[in-house]
Structures are given as structure tokens and as C-alpha cells.
Design a protein around this motif. Structure first.
Motif, PDB file in Angstrom:
ATOM      1  N   MET B   1       0.085 -10.289 -14.142  1.00  0.00           N
ATOM      2  CA  MET B   1       1.291  -9.487 -14.409  1.00  0.00           C
ATOM      3  C   MET B   1       1.206  -8.775 -15.765  1.00  0.00           C
ATOM      4  O   MET B   1       1.640  -7.646 -15.909  1.00  0.00           O
ATOM      5  N   ILE B   2       0.589  -9.462 -16.765  1.00  0.00           N
ATOM      6  CA  ILE B   2       0.444  -8.835 -18.085  1.00  0.00           C
ATOM      7  C   ILE B   2      -0.389  -7.564 -17.944  1.00  0.00           C
ATOM      8  O   ILE B   2      -0.068  -6.527 -18.533  1.00  0.00           O
ATOM      9  N   LEU B   4      -0.791  -5.739 -15.194  1.00  0.00           N
ATOM     10  CA  LEU B   4      -0.011  -4.749 -14.451  1.00  0.00           C
ATOM     11  C   LEU B   4       1.009  -4.096 -15.385  1.00  0.00           C
ATOM     12  O   LEU B   4       1.157  -2.861 -15.402  1.00  0.00           O
ATOM     13  N   LEU B   5       1.655  -4.931 -16.177  1.00  0.00           N
ATOM     14  CA  LEU B   5       2.663  -4.435 -17.111  1.00  0.00           C
ATOM     15  C   LEU B   5       2.006  -3.504 -18.137  1.00  0.00           C
ATOM     16  O   LEU B   5       2.531  -2.418 -18.436  1.00  0.00           O
ATOM     17  N   ARG B   8       1.142  -0.177 -16.495  1.00  0.00           N
ATOM     18  CA  ARG B   8       2.309   0.686 -16.281  1.00  0.00           C
ATOM     19  C   ARG B   8       2.865   1.179 -17.621  1.00  0.00           C
ATOM     20  O   ARG B   8       3.311   2.317 -17.718  1.00  0.00           O
ATOM     21  N   ASN B   9       2.814   0.307 -18.638  1.00  0.00           N
ATOM     22  CA  ASN B   9       3.282   0.735 -19.962  1.00  0.00           C
ATOM     23  C   ASN B   9       2.446   1.896 -20.489  1.00  0.00           C
ATOM     24  O   ASN B   9       2.955   2.778 -21.164  1.00  0.00           O
ATOM     25  N   LYS B 307       0.720 -14.023 -25.344  1.00  0.00           N
ATOM     26  CA  LYS B 307       0.914 -13.087 -24.222  1.00  0.00           C
ATOM     27  C   LYS B 307       1.329 -11.711 -24.753  1.00  0.00           C
ATOM     28  O   LYS B 307       0.919 -10.685 -24.205  1.00  0.00           O
TER      29      LYS B 307
END
Lengths: 237, 404
Positions: B1-2, B4-5, B8-9, B307
Motif C-alpha cells: 500500500m505504501i 501504491l500510495l 499515486r502521490n 513507514k
């Protein structure tokens, strides 16, 4: 017998303690048991958010101790506090604070991933949560495509995703219209009633105050009134 | 998820991210272009050194290089030459008689190295024939002919047919003088060598030196460059008392230049990447400061500092790495074109380039062997660029951040 969830023992928050001390919170005792649905009310600057931040482990009291599930969080280090918040406390903020680049379900899933919850369990939990908040059809939608009320419901789903011991909600209805606010309160009441989830709100909103079963009023950082009989026995004190 | 985030960021502000990615791409393109040009120039220089100056390897008497005394001929030179030619790695081996002396005309004089060569073999070994610009070269029936370099010819005002006198010591230390006629003027692309080296036939020189059919040096061209070490060892085994040297020892300035330019290439790349790093740092800092509230919320919810570090670091890596393949692909295509068609640097000055031993036509070569170190440098740039934004993000107080 109901279990103690929050036990804040004579907590104070003082700014400029060495020069001209300003008490944001002054000698507050707060005792919440499992399943309570409590509103912390008071005028602006009365210390509601500061109390909430201290209970949530975001801020440390200058004096006093806070026990959450019998753990004194004032003694925890920053990294221990982060981990404690992740596993014990659900937050709902006034301005939703969803991550805009993540879909609605990913916002709730994100916190479960931080906890290390397995994929299968995450998926089942997400289905259940979005069903509960009534947004099963909006799971794959980005926050910008949701109304304010829907975003706040996703924020509640995110807070619940970690299965916390209680939820702290800072002015949760402040940015919502009356219909959205009413739906959100219905949801919170339902969770409180059916899942025995403990809620502590800071609020100005009369609609929230009207629904709360206990109302604690803060004035100038002190508890001016409490509609419930506050326990004065502090098992850890 | 990190991840993916982070991905997208990276695309939140598309225009800003694209500008940074293009900056990285252009930086990589420019860096690779310079590296390719240097590599092409060095390859060309090495090629010139091997093909037209010293060959891959040379064998000579160990004392000969100390004072170039003509008595230091190769013992049993002709037998050695036959054995050298029998080695499978050897493409061609040419004997040379060498002496240092004076070239005198009616108006001036100059110190020169006089090379006695077998024309057909020398033409194949050092491409002497192709270098002749004016004149015919050695005529098989004429005896006292000489080839001189263009730089020397210009300095001494000589042209084909001009007469000159060479003076040098023979093997008995007596001074010998003889007159020669210029049969051709050559230009090799290395002006200092053109000014110093003159060529006679080995027969003519040996008669004057009194060395009979002996000679001082065997210059060897191999079938390919990779055989250098193996062939060198084999040649040394033929006669361990002789001096066998590769082009790296015979032309140490070229080897030094190659190594120095190699280091310069990395320095140039580093300078480009440092300049880029500040652009990336600025973008990431803006990105973090714009998301103060969001990062504060993530910390409040229980996102650990490691994270948060990983998130900002990954975003920086994405921004930096995304431009890299574009830059590499672009540079590869452009280098491929010029590798085929050449890059004409005559505008920079033919004489200037020749004085350093370079030709005017350079064929850049894609520095594939430097790809990994360059990728490591790019990642290093990303790490450097993310440090300040990461520190900013990690120092955020969630209470303060959530108020914004």
C-alpha cells in the motif's frame, strides 16, 4: 460489570510553565467505561480538543496520568505511542482527513495493512464495514467523488477498521449538513448499541449533544459539569 | 500500500512531476552523451595508438629504450620474427630498425627518430601508406627515400622531392651522414609523433648503421584486442630476456588519459546529478509541505516513522527513476545514430585535436558498462534529494499538523 476504557487522572496541560503559565486543561478527571456515548462540550478555547488529543496520545499532559485499558500512555515513548494508537484508538476528524489519492475502501484498508491484517480478513472486514456505513456501492470511489457526509462515514469505517477499544471524534459533524449529520449520528449510535463501541466526541453541535447519553462540559480547561456520576476512584492513582 | 500510495502521490501534481521526470531524462541524456563522446574519443585514440602508432605489442632489447644505441639489436631477430609470426594470435609482425639523429636541410635542423621499415609490412602494421598525403611513398627501385610527417614538413619547409641530410651514430659510435629525398609526406592525426618520426627503408638504414639484416624492434598486431594479455605472455616465453611491452606501456600517456577520462566521466555525471538533486529536493519538499495535514493524520492514526520515511523515499525514487529510462532510451538512440554516422568535430579545430592525438571524426559509443554505476548514482541522488523532505515529514507534530 462494565470495563474501564479511559481513566484520565488529574491531567493538566500548561503552556509557558516557566514564564506566565497558561492552563489549557486544568486538573481534569475523566473516567469512561466501555460502551459509553459521551460528548465533551464547551465554548471555543475551553480545552475540548486538548483533552481529546491527550487521551488519544497525540499530546502529552504536563501533569497527571492517562490510563487506556490499564496502560499509562503518558509513560510511553513516541514510537510506542504510535503503535498504541494504531491498535487501540480510532480517530474521526472534523475535516474527514481521508487520503485523496486512495479509494474509499483503500482508506480503511490502509490502517489494517499497517496492523498487518491478512488480505482475506481485510477484504471481509471492508465488506462488513462498508455495509454498516451504507456505502457498499462507493467502495471504489475516490473521496473527492463523495459528499461530505459520505466522506465522514468512510472516516468512521477507517476508525473502526482497526477494531479499536474506543473512538475519539473531534467535531465530527461540524462540516456536515443536518441530513448528513443525522445519518452519521445514527451510524455511531448503531455501532455503540450493537457493537458496544465506546465514543467520546468533542462538539459544539446541539444535534450531537442531544444524542449523547453523557455530556461533560468544559469551561476554561476545567470540568464545569458532568451529566453522569464520575467515578472518583482511580485504580492506578 | 505504501508503494501504491507513493505512486499515486507522485502523480498528484502531474505537471510538476513531468517537469522533474523530464529534467532527469535530459540530465541522463546529457550525461550519457558526454560519456559516449568520451568513450568514442578514447576508443578512437586507442585504435590509433594500436593501428598506426605502436601496435598491440612490441619486442625489443631490454637496454634499447634506455639510450637507443644502435648496437642493441634483437639477438637472432629473424628467427624470433618467424616464431612470432607462427603464433595463432598474431595477425602481422613487422621488424623495425630505429635510431635517433638529426635531420638537416639547407636552412634548419631538427631532432628526429629514424625508423627503418620494410614498406609492405609497415604499410599493413601502421597504415603508413594510407597516411601519405602528398608524394608517392617508397619506390621499390629507389634507395635513399624518406617519408616525413606533415608537421615536420611544414616546420622545415619540405615537400616531396626535397633533399635533406640525416646524421646519426652507427653501431661503432661513428657519426654517419647521408642524403635522402622526400618521397612522401604523411599525416597520422597525432601531430607530435608526425613531427618526430621519419621513415626510411630498413635496408637503407641498416647499411648505414652496419647492422646487416638485424633490427631493433618487432611491432605486432594481434587478431583482436582481447588477446593482448595471453599473446604478451606467449611472446615473453619465446625469449624471456627480451622486453615485451603492450601498447599500455608503450603509450602510457594514452592509458593514463583513458583512466583519467573515465574518472572525469563520473565527475561530470555527478555534477549533473547534483544539479538535478536540488530540483528533485525542491519538488519533494513542496510535496511534503503541501501534505502536512495528511501526513500528520497518518501519524495520528498510527503510521510509524519508518513507514513515513519509506513513503517519501519511494515517491522520490519514483520521480527520479521514472525519467531515467526515457533519458537512457533517448541517449541510446542518438548515440546509435552518431555511432553509425560519426560526429564531425572539425569545427573545434583540426590542429588542436591532432595535437592531442585525436581525429576530427568521432564515433561515440554507448557506455553500457557504466549503466550500473550510473543507476546507482541516480538512486544515490534520490536518497540525497529525499533527506530534507523526509526530515521535515518525520519532525511533524501530528497535533500541529492537524490544525493546518
Amino acid at each position: 460489570m462494565p470495563k474501564t476504557v479511559i481513566d484520565a487522572h488529574t491531567i493538566s496541560k500548561v503552556y509557558n510553565p516557566d514564564t506566565i503559565p497558561v492552563y489549557a486543561v486544568n486538573n481534569v478527571h475523566l473516567h469512561l467505561e466501555e460502551g459509553e456515548f459521551t460528548a465533551l462540550v464547551g465554548p471555543s478555547g475551553s480545552g475540548k480538543t486538548t483533552v481529546l488529543n491527550m487521551i488519544g496520545g497525540l499530546d502529552k499532559p504536563t501533569e497527571g496520568n492517562i490510563y487506556i485499558n490499564e496502560v499509562d500512555i503518558t509513560k510511553l515513548s513516541q514510537s510506542e505511542l504510535i503503535n498504541f494508537r494504531l491498535h487501540n484508538i480510532g480517530f474521526v476528524f472534523q475535516s474527514f482527513n481521508l487520503i485523496p489519492v486512495l479509494k474509499a475502501k483503500e482508506n480503511a484498508e490502509f490502517i489494517m495493512l499497517l496492523q498487518g491484517v491478512k488480505k482475506k480478513e481485510r477484504e471481509a472486514r471492508l465488506q462488513q464495514l462498508f455495509k454498516e456505513i451504507g456505502l457498499e456501492d462507493k467502495m471504489d470511489v475516490r473521496p473527492a467523488q463523495l459528499s461530505g457526509g459520505q466522506q465522514q462515514r468512510v472516516a468512521v469505517a477507517r476508525a473502526l477498521a482497526t477494531r479499536p477499544r474506543f473512538i475519539l471524534a473531534d467535531e465530527p459533524t461540524a462540516n456536515l449538513d443536518s441530513v448528513a449529520a443525522s445519518k452519521l449520528l445514527d451510524l455511531m449510535e448503531k455501532l455503540n448499541r450493537e457493537e458496544y463501541m465506546t465514543f467520546l466526541f468533542s462538539t459544539h453541535d446541539q444535534r450531537v449533544i442531544d444524542r449523547a447519553r453523557r455530556v461533560i462540559t468544559l469551561v476554561d480547561g476545567r470540568i464545569a459539569s458532568d451529566t453522569a456520576a464520575v467515578s472518583t476512584e482511580f485504580p492506578h492513582g | 500500500m505504501i508503494f501504491l500510495l507513493a505512486w499515486r502521490n507522485s502523480w498528484r501534481n502531474k505537471a510538476r512531476s513531468i517537469v522533474i521526470m523530464l529534467s532527469v531524462a535530459i540530465g541522463i541524456f546529457a550525461g550519457m552523451g558526454v560519456l559516449a563522446l568520451y568513450k568514442g574519443m578514447m576508443k578512437s585514440r586507442i585504435r590509433t595508438v594500436i593501428d598506426s602508432e605502436v601496435g598491440h605489442l612490441q619486442i625489443q632489447h631490454p637496454e634499447f629504450k634506455n639510450d637507443y644505441h644502435p648496437s642493441y639489436v634483437l639477438p637472432d631477430g629473424n628467427l624470433l620474427l618467424t616464431r612470432v609470426r607462427s603464433l595463432p594470435e598474431v595477425k602481422i609482425a613487422a621488424p623495425r630498425s630505429i635510431v635517433q639523429g638529426m635531420l638537416v636541410t639547407t636552412t634548419s635542423s631538427a631532432g628526429v627518430q629514424i625508423n627503418g621499415v620494410v614498406p609492405e609490412l609497415e604499410y599493413a602494421t601502421s597504415q603508413l601508406k594510407q597516411k601519405i598525403q602528398t608524394g608517392e611513398g617508397f619506390h621499390p627501385e629507389k634507395k635513399n627515400e624518406i617519408l616525413i610527417g606533415k608537421k615536420l614538413a611544414d616546420k622545415m619547409k619540405l615537400k616531396p622531392g626535397s633533399k635533406l641530410v640525416l646524421t646519426f651514430s652507427d653501431t661503432t659510435d661513428n657519426l654517419v651522414s647521408a642524403a635522402f629525398r622526400v618521397a612522401g609526406i604523411y599525416q597520422s592525426g597525432n601531430a607530435p609523433l608526425d613531427e618526430f618520426n621519419v621513415y626510411l627503408t630498413m635496408q637503407a638504414l641498416n647499411e648505414l648503421l652496419l647492422t646487416g639484416d638485424s633490427f631493433h624492434q618487432i611491432s605486432i598486431l594481434l587478431k583482436n584486442d582481447e588477446m593482448l594479455t595471453k599473446a604478451g605472455a606467449q611472446l615473453q616465453q619465446l625469449n624471456p630476456s627480451l622486453l615485451v611491452e603492450s601498447w599500455k606501456e608503450l603509450s602510457p600517456e594514452t592509458d593514463l588519459m583513458v583512466n583519467t577520462v573515465d574518472q572525469y566521466s563520473y565527475i561530470i555525471m555527478l555534477i549533473i546529478l547534483i544539479a538535478l538533486a536540488f530540483g528533485i529536493l525542491n519538488t519533494m519538499l513542496m510535496s511534503v509541505l503541501e501534505r502536512t495535514r495528511e501526513i500528520g493524520m497518518m501519524v495520528a492514526l498510527g503510521t510509524s516513522k519508518s513507514k513515513i520515511f519509506l513513503l517519501v523515499f519511494t515517491e522520490t525514487i519514483f520521480l527520479t527513476i521514472a525519467g531515467t529510462p526515457i533519458g537512457l532510451m533517448l541517449s541510446w538512440l542518438v548515440i546509435l545514430y552518431f555511432q553509425k554516422h560519426g560526429l564531425d568535430l572539425s569545427g573545434m579545430g583540426e590542429e588542436m585535436l591532432a595535437s592531442f592525438g585525436f581525429g576530427t571524426m568521432i564515433y561515440p559509443s554507448f557506455p553500457g558498462e557504466k549503466l550500473f554505476p550510473i543507476l546507482m548514482m541516480v538512486i544515490g541522488t534520490a536518497v540525497f534529494s529525499c533527506l530534507l523532505p523526509v526530515i521535515k515529514a518525520l519532525r511533524l507534530n501530528p497535533v500541529e499538523a492537524l490544525k493546518r
